[in-house]
Scaffold this active site. Structure first.
Site, PDB file in Angstrom:
ATOM      1  N   ARG A 104     -12.833  -5.089  -6.543  1.00 49.92           N
ATOM      2  CA  ARG A 104     -12.607  -5.835  -5.287  1.00 49.92           C
ATOM      3  C   ARG A 104     -13.939  -6.131  -4.610  1.00 49.92           C
ATOM      4  O   ARG A 104     -14.823  -5.275  -4.547  1.00 49.92           O
ATOM      5  CB  ARG A 104     -11.794  -4.993  -4.287  1.00 49.92           C
ATOM      6  CG  ARG A 104     -10.484  -4.476  -4.742  1.00 49.92           C
ATOM      7  CD  ARG A 104      -9.661  -3.951  -3.554  1.00 49.92           C
ATOM      8  NE  ARG A 104     -10.342  -2.896  -2.777  1.00 49.92           N
ATOM      9  CZ  ARG A 104      -9.811  -2.319  -1.710  1.00 49.92           C
ATOM     10  NH1 ARG A 104      -8.622  -2.708  -1.254  1.00 49.92           N
ATOM     11  NH2 ARG A 104     -10.452  -1.352  -1.078  1.00 49.92           N
ATOM     12  N   TYR A 135     -11.026   0.841  10.949  1.00 48.50           N
ATOM     13  CA  TYR A 135     -12.247   1.116  10.164  1.00 48.50           C
ATOM     14  C   TYR A 135     -12.630   0.043   9.163  1.00 48.50           C
ATOM     15  O   TYR A 135     -13.680   0.137   8.550  1.00 48.50           O
ATOM     16  CB  TYR A 135     -12.129   2.472   9.449  1.00 48.50           C
ATOM     17  CG  TYR A 135     -10.852   2.704   8.673  1.00 48.50           C
ATOM     18  CD1 TYR A 135     -10.652   2.124   7.431  1.00 48.50           C
ATOM     19  CD2 TYR A 135      -9.844   3.525   9.182  1.00 48.50           C
ATOM     20  CE1 TYR A 135      -9.485   2.341   6.724  1.00 48.50           C
ATOM     21  CE2 TYR A 135      -8.673   3.745   8.483  1.00 48.50           C
ATOM     22  CZ  TYR A 135      -8.496   3.156   7.253  1.00 48.50           C
ATOM     23  OH  TYR A 135      -7.340   3.366   6.554  1.00 48.50           O
ATOM     24  N   LYS A 136     -11.775  -0.980   8.968  1.00 52.00           N
ATOM     25  CA  LYS A 136     -12.130  -2.018   7.988  1.00 52.00           C
ATOM     26  C   LYS A 136     -12.863  -3.162   8.695  1.00 52.00           C
ATOM     27  O   LYS A 136     -14.011  -3.006   9.089  1.00 52.00           O
ATOM     28  CB  LYS A 136     -10.863  -2.507   7.274  1.00 52.00           C
ATOM     29  CG  LYS A 136     -10.143  -1.431   6.472  1.00 52.00           C
ATOM     30  CD  LYS A 136      -8.931  -2.026   5.772  1.00 52.00           C
ATOM     31  CE  LYS A 136      -8.013  -0.979   5.183  1.00 52.00           C
ATOM     32  NZ  LYS A 136      -8.546  -0.329   3.986  1.00 52.00           N
ATOM     33  N   ASP A 192       1.919  -4.842   8.479  1.00 47.64           N
ATOM     34  CA  ASP A 192       0.710  -4.040   8.317  1.00 47.64           C
ATOM     35  C   ASP A 192      -0.469  -5.013   8.224  1.00 47.64           C
ATOM     36  O   ASP A 192      -0.530  -5.848   7.313  1.00 47.64           O
ATOM     37  CB  ASP A 192       0.838  -3.188   7.043  1.00 47.64           C
ATOM     38  CG  ASP A 192      -0.365  -2.294   6.784  1.00 47.64           C
ATOM     39  OD1 ASP A 192      -1.448  -2.580   7.312  1.00 47.64           O
ATOM     40  OD2 ASP A 192      -0.212  -1.313   6.020  1.00 47.64           O
ATOM     41  N   PHE A 225       0.861  -1.179   0.000  1.00 50.77           N
ATOM     42  CA  PHE A 225       0.000   0.000   0.000  1.00 50.77           C
ATOM     43  C   PHE A 225       0.905   1.240   0.000  1.00 50.77           C
ATOM     44  O   PHE A 225       1.857   1.328   0.789  1.00 50.77           O
ATOM     45  CB  PHE A 225      -0.905  -0.008   1.238  1.00 50.77           C
ATOM     46  CG  PHE A 225      -1.991   1.017   1.154  1.00 50.77           C
ATOM     47  CD1 PHE A 225      -3.157   0.747   0.457  1.00 50.77           C
ATOM     48  CD2 PHE A 225      -1.842   2.254   1.743  1.00 50.77           C
ATOM     49  CE1 PHE A 225      -4.168   1.704   0.358  1.00 50.77           C
ATOM     50  CE2 PHE A 225      -2.835   3.213   1.646  1.00 50.77           C
ATOM     51  CZ  PHE A 225      -4.004   2.936   0.955  1.00 50.77           C
TER      52      PHE A 225
END
Ligand SMILES: Cc1ncc(COP(=O)(O)O)c(C=O)c1O
Length: 412
Positions: free
Chosen positions: A371, A222-223, A197, A126
């Site tokens: 996705r 938040y995921k 990560d 990322f």
């Protein structure tokens, strides 16, 4: 649970995690396959946030730091997350964002390997992870080699000149999961340190940081943890580094005695030394409440359901691959899969926009990846079946070719 094409309703009926879906606010007819970007809201969270606003902030005001335990929120939330990522409660703390936490941990880790000048990462990591390493290197006068390589070159890149290996366990585009245990062992064999990560791992399946002997880790709230937009992130420091990882962002909240107001900085002896400023109480309250959904969840059952959901999706998508040119980029091998399934398609952006209009929400990552994230807490097998039905309709009618679906929004 191994899913083949069979009645999705029957799979739901047999699913021991199915009752958890009731705990989430799910808008009518919506099939949400984007929990890998922003998790859904557990129904009880607004009331808890409301209470933090009106009773705690509104009425009790400054006293709430003590009376409502605001000051301990980062450690409390860290302890809730620890179980999900295979760490001890005292090794994890909630704070800041992944980017900021990476800055803190990478700077601390580099100081633990003062004679080495190489940082290894995956060139497809990322971007924020790579940018943070670039920023630290620039700040330190460019003395580090940033050895960012393709995934198949990682092992070869980890040599005895390396200080830190910084990797993301599950690729945000393809959903490929890499072998944390093997790469950590390889890193330690050359005397270097790891930073993992866990953005697409925490809450998606049982992560085993200590079992893998990981040194440091970061992840977001938040995921798959469902903590809400911009929820606080977390960081993990393995116990053996707690006394030696020195904070560069040496803020007062990481001081051994913040309320002594000592002009000189002394780091706290616990993981709190890696926090810097005042915690975001409202955001932490939402995350703390959201994490309660995991309280009685067997993480191995969660993983089994995640694999069954993604297996079923891949299987139902096979005819669309042949007929409409979707190309699967997520590994079929369970050991190499996170909890999302991705395809490339030249018209990926427009297809996703048209699909969203049918109330199936996934997302798109440049240049051509669609996705689909599967959150075992609230995704049902019937969701999977119906999502593929609606996508088939979007493709067979070529509705995605309408010009309005080509218009790029700021956030994809
Ligand atoms: C793998 C990974 N790392 C880091 C981030 C960004 O984290 P933050 O915005 O909390 O800094 C994301 C965001 O999606 C991500 O997927």
């Amino acid at each position: 649970m191994t899913a083949t094409i069979q009645d999705a309703a029957a799979l739901d009926a047999r699913d021991s995690l199915a009752p958890l879906r009731e705990r989430f606010h799910i808008p009518d007819e919506l099939i949400y396959l984007d929990g890998n970007s922003l998790g859904m809201m557990p129904k009880h969270v607004p009331e808890r946030v409301q209470n933090a606003m009106t009773a705690q902030w509104g009425t009790d005001l400054i006293r709430s730091w003590n009376t409502h335990g605001w000051i301990d929120l980062p450690a409390r939330v860290g302890a809730q997350i620890a179980r999900l990522i295979g760490a001890e409660a005292h090794e994890v703390i909630a704070c800041d964002s992944i980017s900021v936490n990476l800055f803190k941990l990478l700077s601390a880790a580099l100081k633990l390997r003062p004679d080495r000048r190489v940082i290894v990462s995956d060139i497809d990591n990322f971007p924020t992870d790579l940018y943070i390493a670039e920023g630290i290197n620039a700040m330190l006068g460019g003395q580090y080699e940033l050895r960012f390589v393709k995934r198949d070159r990682l092992e070869a890149a980890i040599r005895d000149d390396v200080a830190v290996v910084m990797l993301t366990e599950v690729d945000y585009r393809t959903g490929e999961r890499i072998d944390m245990k093997a790469l950590t062992a390889r890193t330690h064999a050359v005397g270097a340190l790891t930073i993992w990560d866990l953005a697409h791992s925490a809450g998606a399946f049982p992560v085993r940081l200590n079992d893998c002997n990981a040194d440091f880790a970061v992840g977001c709230g938040y995921k798959y943890l469902n903590g809400g937009p911009g929820a606080p992130a977390f960081l993990m420091v393995a116990e053996r580094h707690l006394g030696t990882a020195m904070p560069v962002l040496s803020g007062w909240m990481g001081h051994a005695a913040p309320f002594a107001f000592d002009p000189a900085y002394t780091p706290d002896s616990t993981v709190r030394r890696l926090t810097a400023g005042t915690p975001s109480v409202i955001g932490m309250t939402a995350l703390e409440a959201a994490l309660e959904v995991f309280d009685d969840v067997d993480m191995n059952a969660l993983r089994q359901k995640s694999l069954a959901l993604t297996d079923l999706f891949m299987e139902l998508m096979q005819p669309l691959e042949a007929q409409y040119g979707f190309k699967l980029v997520t590994p079929r091998d369970h050991a190499r899969r996170g909890s999302q399934v991705s395809y490339t398609h030249a018209d990926g952006y427009a297809i996703m926009q048209a699909l969203i209009e049918t109330k199936v929400i996934g997302d798109f990552r440049a240049p051509d990846i669609v996705r689909f994230g599967f959150t075992p807490l609230y995704t049902s097998f019937q969701d999977v079946e119906n999502a593929v039905k609606r996508l088939t309709e979007v493709m067979s009618t070529r509705r995605y070719a309408e010009p309005r679906f080509q218009v790029k929004a700021k956030v994809t």
